[in-house]
Enzyme design. Structure first.
Site, short mmCIF file in Angstrom:
data_model
loop_
_atom_site.label_atom_id
_atom_site.label_comp_id
_atom_site.label_asym_id
_atom_site.label_seq_id
_atom_site.Cartn_x
_atom_site.Cartn_y
_atom_site.Cartn_z
N ARG A 1 43.56 60.32 49.47
CA ARG A 1 44.84 59.82 49.48
C ARG A 1 45.77 60.54 50.12
O ARG A 1 45.94 61.65 49.72
CB ARG A 1 45.20 59.57 47.91
CG ARG A 1 46.79 59.14 47.61
CD ARG A 1 47.01 58.94 46.10
NE ARG A 1 46.57 57.58 45.82
CZ ARG A 1 46.86 57.05 44.79
NH1 ARG A 1 47.78 57.42 43.93
NH2 ARG A 1 46.37 55.70 44.69
N ASP B 1 55.22 45.29 43.33
CA ASP B 1 54.80 46.59 43.23
C ASP B 1 56.15 47.23 43.11
O ASP B 1 57.24 46.90 43.55
CB ASP B 1 54.09 46.93 44.56
CG ASP B 1 53.47 48.45 44.62
OD1 ASP B 1 53.54 49.15 43.69
OD2 ASP B 1 53.33 48.84 45.70
N ARG C 1 39.72 48.59 39.18
CA ARG C 1 39.32 49.57 40.00
C ARG C 1 38.04 50.08 40.00
O ARG C 1 37.46 50.66 40.92
CB ARG C 1 40.60 50.71 39.85
CG ARG C 1 41.96 50.09 39.96
CD ARG C 1 42.37 49.80 41.69
NE ARG C 1 42.00 51.09 42.31
CZ ARG C 1 42.84 51.88 42.82
NH1 ARG C 1 44.09 51.90 42.20
NH2 ARG C 1 42.54 52.83 43.43
#
Ligand code: CP
Ligand code: NVA
Length: 306
Positions: free
Chosen positions: A103, A225, A293
């Protein structure tokens, strides 16, 4: 399948469906206590240059559940944080590990890591894309709606990593997508061209407008979001003003289909991009999305790292 998962476009429709089918199976097996140690003896490095709750914990728990071993690597502890080039780091890590999830900020950093490593690289979020999240979103949509064919997805908010990965992911699996994004926060031209190409080839609708009311009419799935993604913290006040008309609330939801579902990748900012009322009304779906997820990333790991 490619060696790596760097962007949504790395996956064909069939590859996405394979991952989702395996995700469904792993979810079933986990709930029924059926062991699935597909990655016995395998090690996954997880490099984080930004914060994370879901991505970190779901990859870490997922590797354990697959019989493998996850290593959390904070960039501030690695020599990357002191300037060691990513190409050297990746050549070293390729000799210890069986895969890396990263990430970070720049997509180019993930691309360089992939080019210089011999092991699979998985994008756990960059400024440009969030493919693991969008695969979990697709898994959730299919669970709730039983199909992708002909559905209309509407995204309201920032032209960020989620918006860009959703354009590619939704159009690849056969859903129409409309996005309402303020002009100054538009997705990159690359994703507009990609969306136009995919919608043309798959005979689907793809529109980007500025007004949320023009986007959401008869939507089956509504997604939003945060208005200020990680790395944009210094723009928060400006963004709060610029995005004030882009809130997912009961008024805008009344234009979507009556049985529309709402997704949010989380973390959510209540009363900013989504009201408390809408978030709580759709909490079952949103937290199922967060759970997915785990299942979908285990499927990605099995496909890429095995
Ligand atoms: N949705 C998501 O990626 O959450 P985290 O930032 O907590 O990993
Ligand atoms: N767009 C958000 C997603 C967080 C999971 C960000 O990049 O911060």
């Amino acid at each position: 399948m490619n060696k790596d998962l760097l962007k949504m476009e790395d996956l064909s429709k069939d590859e996405i469906l394979d991952i989702l089918n395996l995700g469904d199976q792993l979810k079933y097996e986990l709930k029924h206590g059926i062991k699935h140690h597909h990655l016995e003896g395998k090690t996954l490095g997880m490099i984080f240059e930004k914060s994370s709750t879901r991505t970190r914990v779901s990859f870490e728990a997922g590797m354990y559940q697959l019989g493998g071993y996850p290593l959390f690597l904070s960039s501030s502890d690695l020599q990357i944080g002191r300037g060691e080039p990513i190409q050297d780091t990746s050549r070293v890590l390729s000799r210890y590990l069986n895969g890396i999830m990263i990430r970070t900020f720049a997509q180019d950093e993930v691309n360089s890591l992939a080019e210089s490593s011999s092991i699979p690289i998985i994008n756990g979020l960059t400024d440009d894309e969030h493919p693991c999240q969008v695969l979990a979103d697709l898994m959730t949509i299919r669970e709730k709606k039983n199909t992708f064919d002909g559905l209309k997805v509407t995204y309201i908010g920032d032209g960020n990593n989620m918006a860009q990965s959703l354009i590619v992911g939704c159009l690849t699996v056969g859903m129409n997508i409309s996005l309402a994004i303020p002009q100054n926060y538009m997705v990159k031209d690359y994703y507009i061209k990609k969306g136009q190409e995919l919608s043309k080839n798959n005979n689907l609708n793809f529109i980007i407008v500025n007004n949320p009311e023009d986007a959401i009419k008869d939507a089956d799935v509504v997604i939003t979001d945060v208005w200020a993604s990680m790395g944009k913290e210094n723009e928060v006040n400006e963004r709060l003003a610029d995005f004030s008309a882009y809130q997912v609330n009961s008024k805008i939801m009344s234009l979507a289909k009556d049985d529309a579902i709402v997704l949010h990748c989380l973390p959510a900012h209540r009363e900013e991009e989504i009201t408390e009322e809408i978030l709580e009304k759709h909490a079952d779906t949103i937290f199922e999305e967060a759970e997915n997820r785990l299942h979908v990333q285990k499927a990605i790991l099995v496909k890429l790292v095995k």
